[in-house]
Scaffold this motif. Structure first.
Motif, PDB file in Angstrom:
ATOM      1  N   THR A 224       2.380   4.010   7.331  1.00  0.00           N
ATOM      2  CA  THR A 224       2.265   2.553   7.257  1.00  0.00           C
ATOM      3  C   THR A 224       2.156   2.058   5.817  1.00  0.00           C
ATOM      4  O   THR A 224       1.361   2.590   5.043  1.00  0.00           O
ATOM      5  N   HIS A 225       2.934   1.047   5.493  1.00  0.00           N
ATOM      6  CA  HIS A 225       2.774   0.342   4.215  1.00  0.00           C
ATOM      7  C   HIS A 225       2.404  -1.100   4.546  1.00  0.00           C
ATOM      8  O   HIS A 225       3.174  -1.802   5.201  1.00  0.00           O
ATOM      9  N   LEU A 226       1.237  -1.527   4.100  1.00  0.00           N
ATOM     10  CA  LEU A 226       0.776  -2.891   4.389  1.00  0.00           C
ATOM     11  C   LEU A 226       1.383  -3.868   3.388  1.00  0.00           C
ATOM     12  O   LEU A 226       1.337  -3.625   2.171  1.00  0.00           O
ATOM     13  N   VAL A 227       1.909  -4.960   3.921  1.00  0.00           N
ATOM     14  CA  VAL A 227       2.543  -5.986   3.088  1.00  0.00           C
ATOM     15  C   VAL A 227       2.372  -7.362   3.739  1.00  0.00           C
ATOM     16  O   VAL A 227       1.916  -7.458   4.874  1.00  0.00           O
ATOM     17  N   SER A 228       2.822  -8.395   3.044  1.00  0.00           N
ATOM     18  CA  SER A 228       2.814  -9.763   3.585  1.00  0.00           C
ATOM     19  C   SER A 228       4.017  -9.943   4.522  1.00  0.00           C
ATOM     20  O   SER A 228       4.950  -9.130   4.508  1.00  0.00           O
TER      21      SER A 228
ATOM     22  N   ASN B 100      -3.740   1.076   7.185  1.00  0.00           N
ATOM     23  CA  ASN B 100      -2.700   2.085   6.960  1.00  0.00           C
ATOM     24  C   ASN B 100      -3.262   3.487   7.171  1.00  0.00           C
ATOM     25  O   ASN B 100      -2.773   4.447   6.596  1.00  0.00           O
ATOM     26  N   PHE B 101      -4.304   3.591   7.982  1.00  0.00           N
ATOM     27  CA  PHE B 101      -4.934   4.891   8.244  1.00  0.00           C
ATOM     28  C   PHE B 101      -3.924   5.872   8.847  1.00  0.00           C
ATOM     29  O   PHE B 101      -2.991   5.469   9.521  1.00  0.00           O
ATOM     30  N   GLU B 102      -4.208   7.148   8.657  1.00  0.00           N
ATOM     31  CA  GLU B 102      -3.396   8.197   9.299  1.00  0.00           C
ATOM     32  C   GLU B 102      -3.337   7.930  10.801  1.00  0.00           C
ATOM     33  O   GLU B 102      -4.380   7.724  11.433  1.00  0.00           O
ATOM     34  N   GLY B 103      -2.157   7.925  11.362  1.00  0.00           N
ATOM     35  CA  GLY B 103      -1.992   7.819  12.811  1.00  0.00           C
ATOM     36  C   GLY B 103      -2.259   6.450  13.400  1.00  0.00           C
ATOM     37  O   GLY B 103      -2.129   6.269  14.602  1.00  0.00           O
ATOM     38  N   ARG B 104      -2.625   5.478  12.587  1.00  0.00           N
ATOM     39  CA  ARG B 104      -2.988   4.165  13.096  1.00  0.00           C
ATOM     40  C   ARG B 104      -1.867   3.552  13.942  1.00  0.00           C
ATOM     41  O   ARG B 104      -2.095   3.016  15.011  1.00  0.00           O
ATOM     42  N   GLN B 105      -0.629   3.627  13.440  1.00  0.00           N
ATOM     43  CA  GLN B 105       0.488   3.001  14.172  1.00  0.00           C
ATOM     44  C   GLN B 105       1.249   4.012  15.028  1.00  0.00           C
ATOM     45  O   GLN B 105       2.352   3.743  15.474  1.00  0.00           O
ATOM     46  N   GLY B 106       0.649   5.146  15.259  1.00  0.00           N
ATOM     47  CA  GLY B 106       1.281   6.224  16.011  1.00  0.00           C
ATOM     48  C   GLY B 106       1.078   7.518  15.246  1.00  0.00           C
ATOM     49  O   GLY B 106       1.114   7.519  14.014  1.00  0.00           O
TER      50      GLY B 106
ATOM     51  N   THR C  38       0.859  -1.197   0.000  1.00  0.00           N
ATOM     52  CA  THR C  38       0.000   0.000   0.000  1.00  0.00           C
ATOM     53  C   THR C  38       0.890   1.240   0.000  1.00  0.00           C
ATOM     54  O   THR C  38       1.974   1.250   0.587  1.00  0.00           O
ATOM     55  N   TRP C  39       0.418   2.281  -0.682  1.00  0.00           N
ATOM     56  CA  TRP C  39       1.201   3.524  -0.784  1.00  0.00           C
ATOM     57  C   TRP C  39       0.516   4.688  -0.060  1.00  0.00           C
ATOM     58  O   TRP C  39       1.111   5.746   0.127  1.00  0.00           O
ATOM     59  N   GLY C  40      -0.754   4.490   0.361  1.00  0.00           N
ATOM     60  CA  GLY C  40      -1.517   5.623   0.904  1.00  0.00           C
ATOM     61  C   GLY C  40      -2.072   5.358   2.277  1.00  0.00           C
ATOM     62  O   GLY C  40      -1.496   4.594   3.065  1.00  0.00           O
ATOM     63  N   THR C  41      -3.200   5.984   2.574  1.00  0.00           N
ATOM     64  CA  THR C  41      -3.765   5.939   3.917  1.00  0.00           C
ATOM     65  C   THR C  41      -5.115   5.228   3.967  1.00  0.00           C
ATOM     66  O   THR C  41      -5.897   5.410   4.887  1.00  0.00           O
ATOM     67  N   SER C  42      -5.369   4.419   2.943  1.00  0.00           N
ATOM     68  CA  SER C  42      -6.535   3.546   2.924  1.00  0.00           C
ATOM     69  C   SER C  42      -6.057   2.251   2.276  1.00  0.00           C
ATOM     70  O   SER C  42      -5.235   2.289   1.348  1.00  0.00           O
ATOM     71  N   PRO C  43      -6.547   1.094   2.746  1.00  0.00           N
ATOM     72  CA  PRO C  43      -6.050  -0.171   2.179  1.00  0.00           C
ATOM     73  C   PRO C  43      -6.295  -0.302   0.670  1.00  0.00           C
ATOM     74  O   PRO C  43      -5.634  -1.096   0.006  1.00  0.00           O
ATOM     75  N   GLU C  44      -7.234   0.474   0.126  1.00  0.00           N
ATOM     76  CA  GLU C  44      -7.468   0.392  -1.327  1.00  0.00           C
ATOM     77  C   GLU C  44      -6.370   1.097  -2.119  1.00  0.00           C
ATOM     78  O   GLU C  44      -6.288   0.943  -3.335  1.00  0.00           O
ATOM     79  N   MET C  45      -5.549   1.883  -1.432  1.00  0.00           N
ATOM     80  CA  MET C  45      -4.449   2.581  -2.102  1.00  0.00           C
ATOM     81  C   MET C  45      -3.273   1.617  -2.145  1.00  0.00           C
ATOM     82  O   MET C  45      -2.359   1.679  -1.319  1.00  0.00           O
ATOM     83  N   VAL C  46      -3.330   0.715  -3.111  1.00  0.00           N
ATOM     84  CA  VAL C  46      -2.381  -0.392  -3.150  1.00  0.00           C
ATOM     85  C   VAL C  46      -1.910  -0.648  -4.574  1.00  0.00           C
ATOM     86  O   VAL C  46      -2.680  -0.460  -5.525  1.00  0.00           O
ATOM     87  N   VAL C  47      -0.645  -1.013  -4.725  1.00  0.00           N
ATOM     88  CA  VAL C  47      -0.112  -1.391  -6.041  1.00  0.00           C
ATOM     89  C   VAL C  47       0.800  -2.605  -5.880  1.00  0.00           C
ATOM     90  O   VAL C  47       1.180  -2.955  -4.765  1.00  0.00           O
TER      91      VAL C  47
END
Lengths: 474, 210
Positions: A451-455, A440-446, A297-306
């Motif tokens: 945040t970049h979501l990955v496997s 990967n929401f804004e501020g989710r991990q602090g 993910t590149w953004g702040t919503s899980p749909e922002m993914v490549v």
């Protein structure tokens, strides 16, 4: 014509689970459905227990509840307790409520303690055909066992405690069909992210999603849980997968699973928990597994993914004004320039854990990548947080902890940890993290964290290289 | 639960899609074991320039002048206008608690996430879905008129603007009935104790391993 009439009677898995739990139904379709399993954690339950006390109500069926503290617990130095007095009070409140109401709780010192969505299945407390609720949106995880499982709010937690039922309405049904063979280094997490990338973060709103197809059938229970876990990130309250031998073999012998004659009887019923041939869905989405690449993910919503071999998109090319604005904002928050190759993004921290990816198979996969290597100099912290005490013990028996520690990872105690950063595990403003979590929401991990979501494989590889790398090319 | 019948309230616009419940009320405030007191920390990370912590006095904290709710013209707003997929993410009921505690009684948006939508009704907060064009129209009207108000009539299922324009909205019959009368779900359900017990007996007989 006859065949068509028969088809109309064919039921989806969701139909079967729903119909088996309706206690009564109002004229407008609002139904009272019976709840078989109620999972409880410290964050969304105190106000529910308080409500029961204020109204002088009892818990309808204490045996349906399994409680555990996971969100607030420290992942270091467990024996010293919780330093933060506010967090400590919340965990102590769960302990005292469970004692007062006679609810089964795995305490912080119990080896069975862990993330609620890891321990439910691990204990066999989640079984096919059940309705499972928890005051937590990632309850969709349990749908991997052909259960109807979804997250509820605290008022509903109280409602289920007091009545063993929930007031709700049947949603529409979506089938996500994934067929074909996954490429090297492509995992259940990548399927989940690819689905969200395709239908969007609200694509499943108002639906229960059934994941099906040969690729899904080929996944282990751990992989199926990862996929169902993220149904909520596609907007669907419930995700589910039909029961088969993979499901049944996983459950056999688990502490809460039936035994002997009851086991045989249960298995016979569980074999019926699949969508019938010709069952109609309100929507069908198809994905070709062979086309799915490792996702980032590149953004702040899980749909922002490549895909990892892609680039950060350019908002200027987006025609929808709301989407463009959201992408511009996301790039600003993430500190990324449009068109940057994903593989050039350097990271500061790595988090391997969460109810999405902290099971034994996830840790094994990450360990394969980390073995004999070392975390890159620019990575300030790479942490592995097992999903439960039992996952941790299993990993240690397999020597995974030694691989991680030798590679420069920190090996922690189980809990939700930096997925939502309610304990001390968090990002500082501006820090960039490769994370196996789900949001990967804004501020989710602090606050200010990126945040970049990955496997798990992708997270481990990013830790070693200091930037994202395509694990399918390793 | 607080009843919802009619509301004539000031409208505040939050022009973003996918506003998640982490943004509505950040995680550190979820450590509370109470149902109230979340209002001062609603949208905490957007609203203040510093980092908020539970138990801290919020009155002296530096406000973010760019955040819409900090603009004097929206002080006292009771209706929040938002875009698509409002309330996505975590199931935390602290999100509607915080919105209600702040003073909001209704949220108008293109769409809502399912769990949040449901949680609103349990707390006397009315979430209203309107078509994207209508929401767009309202955003423009709010921007154009200081002190822009809307009148919501739940019984009639209408939203009336000052210029006479009326928007119809949908709400499920059962939820409407509960909101209009401020009914407690648990009390309603417990009227059906016998039905629950007979279902339970049948269910346990069919699946004795449960």
């Amino acid at each position: 014509m006859k065949a068509k009439r028969n088809n109309m009677k064919a039921q989806t898995l969701y139909d079967k689970l729903w119909n088996a739990h309706v206690v009564r139904q109002e004229a407008d379709g609002t139904a009272l459905i019976y709840i078989d399993r109620h999972l409880v954690h410290e964050v969304t339950s105190p106000q529910a227990f308080e409500g029961l006390k204020l109204a002088g109500r009892k818990v309808w069926r204490t045996a349906s509840i399994l409680a555990v503290a996971d969100h607030n617990v420290p992942t270091t130095a467990r024996a010293q307790g919780i330093a933060d007095p506010v967090s400590r009070l919340q965990v102590e409140t769960l302990d005292s409520n469970c004692a007062e109401f006679g609810v089964n709780e795995f305490k912080m010192s119990d080896v069975r303690q862990g993330i609620v969505h890891v321990i439910g299945p691990e204990q066999g407390a989640t079984l096919p055909g059940m309705t499972v609720v928890c005051g937590d949106s990632h309850t969709s995880t349990h749908g991997a066992f052909a259960a109807l499982a979804f997250g509820i709010g605290t008022s509903e937690v109280e409602h289920v405690m007091a009545t063993q039922c929930l007031l709700t309405k049947k949603t529409k049904a979506m089938q996500v069909l994934v067929n074909g063979t996954l490429g090297k280094g492509v995992t259940a997490k990548d399927i989940a992210l690819a689905v969200i990338g395709k239908i969007g973060t609200a694509g499943g709103t108002g639906y229960a999603i059934e994941f099906a197809g040969t690729t899904i059938r080929g996944l282990s229970m751990e992989g199926r849980m990862t996929v169902c876990n993220m149904a909520i990130e596609a907007g669907a309250r419930a995700g589910m997968i039909a029961a088969d031998y993979t499901t049944i073999n996983y459950l056999k012998g688990r502490p809460f699973a039936p035994q002997g004659e009851l086991w045989d009887k249960a298995v016979a019923y569980w074999h019926t928990l699949h969508s019938d041939e010709g069952a109609q869905f309100d929507q069908v989405v198809k994905l070709d597994a062979a086309q799915i690449k490792p996702q980032v993910t590149w953004g702040t919503s899980p749909e922002m993914v490549v895909a990892v071999d892609g680039r950060v998109p350019d908002p200027a090319t987006m025609s929808d004004a709301v989407k463009r604005q959201a992408a511009e904002r996301a790039l600003q928050y993430m500190g990324l320039a449009a068109n940057t190759p994903i593989a050039e993004i350097r990271i500061d921290k790595v988090f391997i854990g969460s109810c999405t990816n902290s099971r034994i198979e996830d840790l094994r996969a990450a360990a394969v990548i980390a073995q004999g290597k070392h975390v890159a100099a620019n990575v300030k912290l790479a942490m592995v947080v097992p999903g439960s005490g039992l996952v941790k013990r299993q990993a240690e028996q397999e020597g995974l902890d030694k691989i991680f520690i030798a590679a420069g990872f920190e090996w922690r105690e189980p809990g939700c940890s930096m997925c939502l950063a309610m304990n001390d595990d968090k990002l500082s403003p501006g820090e960039r993290c490769a994370s196996t979590s789900n949001r990967n929401f804004e501020g989710r991990q602090g606050q200010g964290g990126r945040t970049h979501l990955v496997s798990p494989e992708m997270a481990a590889a990013a830790a070693i290289s200091g930037h994202f790398v395509d694990v399918s090319k390793l | 639960m607080q009843k919802f019948t009619m509301l004539n309230g000031l409208v505040a616009p939050l022009d973003r899609a996918n506003v998640d419940t982490d943004a509505i009320i950040p995680k550190q405030f979820l450590k509370s074991i109470k149902r109230s007191g979340f209002g001062p920390n609603l949208f905490d990370e957007w609203r203040y320039l510093d980092h908020g912590e539970p138990g801290r006095d919020n009155s002296g904290r530096p406000l973010n002048p760019d955040f819409v709710l900090n603009q004097p013209r929206y002080k006292g707003a009771q209706i929040l206008l938002a875009r698509e997929n409002f309330g996505c993410g975590s199931s935390r009921e602290h999100a509607p608690w915080a919105l209600g505690d702040y003073g909001f009684r209704a949220i108008i948006a293109t769409s809502f996430a399912d769990i949040f939508f449901n949680n609103c009704f349990k707390n006397g907060l009315l979430p209203i879905r309107l078509a994207a064009e209508q929401v767009d129209e309202l955003f423009k009207a709010v921007a154009a008129h200081a002190g822009y108000k809307l009148a919501i009539d739940l019984e009639q299922q209408t939203i009336s603007a000052l210029d006479g324009k009326v928007y119809k909205f949908e709400v499920e019959t059962f939820r409407k009935h509960c909101l209009l009368n401020g009914l407690d779900d648990i009390g309603l359900t417990l009227q059906h104790v016998d039905e629950i017990k007979s279902y339970e007996a049948m269910h346990r007989a069919a699946q004795p391993w449960l």
